[in-house]
Design an enzyme around this catalytic site. Sequence first.
Site, PDB file in Angstrom:
ATOM      1  N   LYS A 126      54.869  43.271  46.281  1.00 47.01           N
ATOM      2  CA  LYS A 126      54.807  41.536  45.937  1.00 47.01           C
ATOM      3  C   LYS A 126      54.430  40.388  46.417  1.00 47.01           C
ATOM      4  CE  LYS A 126      59.209  41.672  48.974  1.00 47.01           C
ATOM      5  NZ  LYS A 126      58.857  42.711  49.310  1.00 47.01           N
ATOM      6  N   ARG A 133      66.918  37.109  52.595  1.00 48.47           N
ATOM      7  CA  ARG A 133      66.712  38.444  52.990  1.00 48.47           C
ATOM      8  C   ARG A 133      67.925  39.548  52.883  1.00 48.47           C
ATOM      9  NH1 ARG A 133      60.963  40.258  54.478  1.00 48.47           N
ATOM     10  NH2 ARG A 133      60.921  42.212  55.380  1.00 48.47           N
ATOM     11  N   ARG A 165      48.609  47.201  59.742  1.00 46.30           N
ATOM     12  CA  ARG A 165      50.325  46.820  60.324  1.00 46.30           C
ATOM     13  C   ARG A 165      50.585  47.584  61.678  1.00 46.30           C
ATOM     14  NH1 ARG A 165      53.435  43.031  55.532  1.00 46.30           N
ATOM     15  NH2 ARG A 165      54.951  43.807  56.738  1.00 46.30           N
ATOM     16  N   ARG A 175      62.447  49.789  59.114  1.00 43.49           N
ATOM     17  CA  ARG A 175      62.387  48.620  58.367  1.00 43.49           C
ATOM     18  C   ARG A 175      63.210  49.017  56.555  1.00 43.49           C
ATOM     19  NH1 ARG A 175      56.979  47.857  57.480  1.00 43.49           N
ATOM     20  NH2 ARG A 175      56.945  45.882  56.117  1.00 43.49           N
ATOM     21  N   ARG A 204      48.654  50.960  53.483  1.00 43.62           N
ATOM     22  CA  ARG A 204      48.501  49.733  53.144  1.00 43.62           C
ATOM     23  C   ARG A 204      47.869  49.351  54.008  1.00 43.62           C
ATOM     24  NH1 ARG A 204      53.200  45.278  52.441  1.00 43.62           N
ATOM     25  NH2 ARG A 204      53.533  45.528  54.253  1.00 43.62           N
TER      26      ARG A 204
HETATM   27  P1  AMP Z   1      56.846  41.476  55.936  1.00 42.40           P
HETATM   28  O1  AMP Z   1      55.639  40.952  56.313  1.00 42.40           O
HETATM   29  O2  AMP Z   1      57.834  40.619  54.965  1.00 42.40           O
HETATM   30  O3  AMP Z   1      56.777  42.760  55.649  1.00 42.40           O
HETATM   31  O4  AMP Z   1      57.987  40.784  57.220  1.00 42.40           O
HETATM   32  C1  AMP Z   1      57.820  41.409  59.004  1.00 42.40           C
HETATM   33  C2  AMP Z   1      58.773  41.068  59.407  1.00 42.40           C
HETATM   34  O5  AMP Z   1      59.384  40.084  60.047  1.00 42.40           O
HETATM   35  C3  AMP Z   1      60.272  41.807  59.073  1.00 42.40           C
HETATM   36  O6  AMP Z   1      60.129  42.905  59.208  1.00 42.40           O
HETATM   37  C4  AMP Z   1      61.439  41.114  59.889  1.00 42.40           C
HETATM   38  O7  AMP Z   1      61.029  41.480  61.039  1.00 42.40           O
HETATM   39  C5  AMP Z   1      60.652  39.755  59.712  1.00 42.40           C
HETATM   40  N1  AMP Z   1      61.027  39.092  58.565  1.00 42.40           N
HETATM   41  C6  AMP Z   1      60.682  38.764  57.701  1.00 42.40           C
HETATM   42  N2  AMP Z   1      60.940  37.692  56.810  1.00 42.40           N
HETATM   43  C7  AMP Z   1      62.287  37.533  56.545  1.00 42.40           C
HETATM   44  C8  AMP Z   1      63.254  37.351  56.711  1.00 42.40           C
HETATM   45  N3  AMP Z   1      63.957  36.431  55.117  1.00 42.40           N
HETATM   46  N4  AMP Z   1      64.461  37.069  57.651  1.00 42.40           N
HETATM   47  C9  AMP Z   1      64.267  37.946  58.983  1.00 42.40           C
HETATM   48  N5  AMP Z   1      63.758  38.164  59.531  1.00 42.40           N
HETATM   49  C10 AMP Z   1      62.306  37.988  58.563  1.00 42.40           C
END
Ligand code: AMP
Length: 214
Positions: free
Chosen positions: A13, A88, A160, A171, A127
């Site tokens: 994405k 989410r 990361r 996750r 990644r």
């Molecule tokens: P991402 O970079 O999108 O994989 O997000 C990394 C982390 O940020 C996730 O594992 C959550 O802990 C937090 N996070 C990101 N987006 C959301 C969301 N829409 N709602 C709640 N937590 C989020």
Amino acid sequence: MNIVLLGAPGTGKGTQAHFIAELFRIPIISPGDILRHEIKNRTKLGMIAKNFVKSGKLVPDNVIVDMIKKRVENKNAKSGFVLDGFPRNLSQAKALEEMLESIGKSIDKAIYFDMEEKKIVARLSGRRVCIDCGETYHLQNNPPIKDNICDKCGGHLYQREDDKPKIIEERLGTYNRNTAPIIDYYSKKDYFLAVNADDNIESIRNNLRREFIP
Ligand code: AMP
């Protein structure tokens, strides 16, 4: 263009978000990127989010919804935005509809990146992300020209913390419990589009370009 990207972490994405953002000259709104920035700068929001992000759990809805609302209403998002990582769960999906309605906007496209779970694990563990501009690479599928250096800005690439195996599992569990059910919700909307996220970056990009500029 108000665009929402849906799908598990690691399905590409973020990469396509950059392409769409350039195509329409609109900002990317990525809660994950915003939270990592806040955590790095030890802000109040960063302190609240830190343990959730570290362990692969969702940050509480009220925190995330407020954060996204500010960005969606910002004047730099006047011509639209690409949401990468929000909503989410179902309550975030409803909150998004309400916040858009209150400013006379609506979703133009919700794009679902569809991929088998076992491929997602391989994607996430390979990644690498640029520490400066956030561009993402993959050791096998999309390596940088020079090892560990970003092609775009010369920044260093890093893995990361939450792309390490134990957290990946957490996750994906979070995704299956909370986020997967909203795919069904969006699939009934006429603005829903599913793409095969296992295709290569270029062909997904071409499909999206054709979709937006027929
Ligand atoms: P991402 O970079 O999108 O994989 O997000 C990394 C982390 O940020 C996730 O594992 C959550 O802990 C937090 N996070 C990101 N987006 C959301 C969301 N829409 N709602 C709640 N937590 C989020």
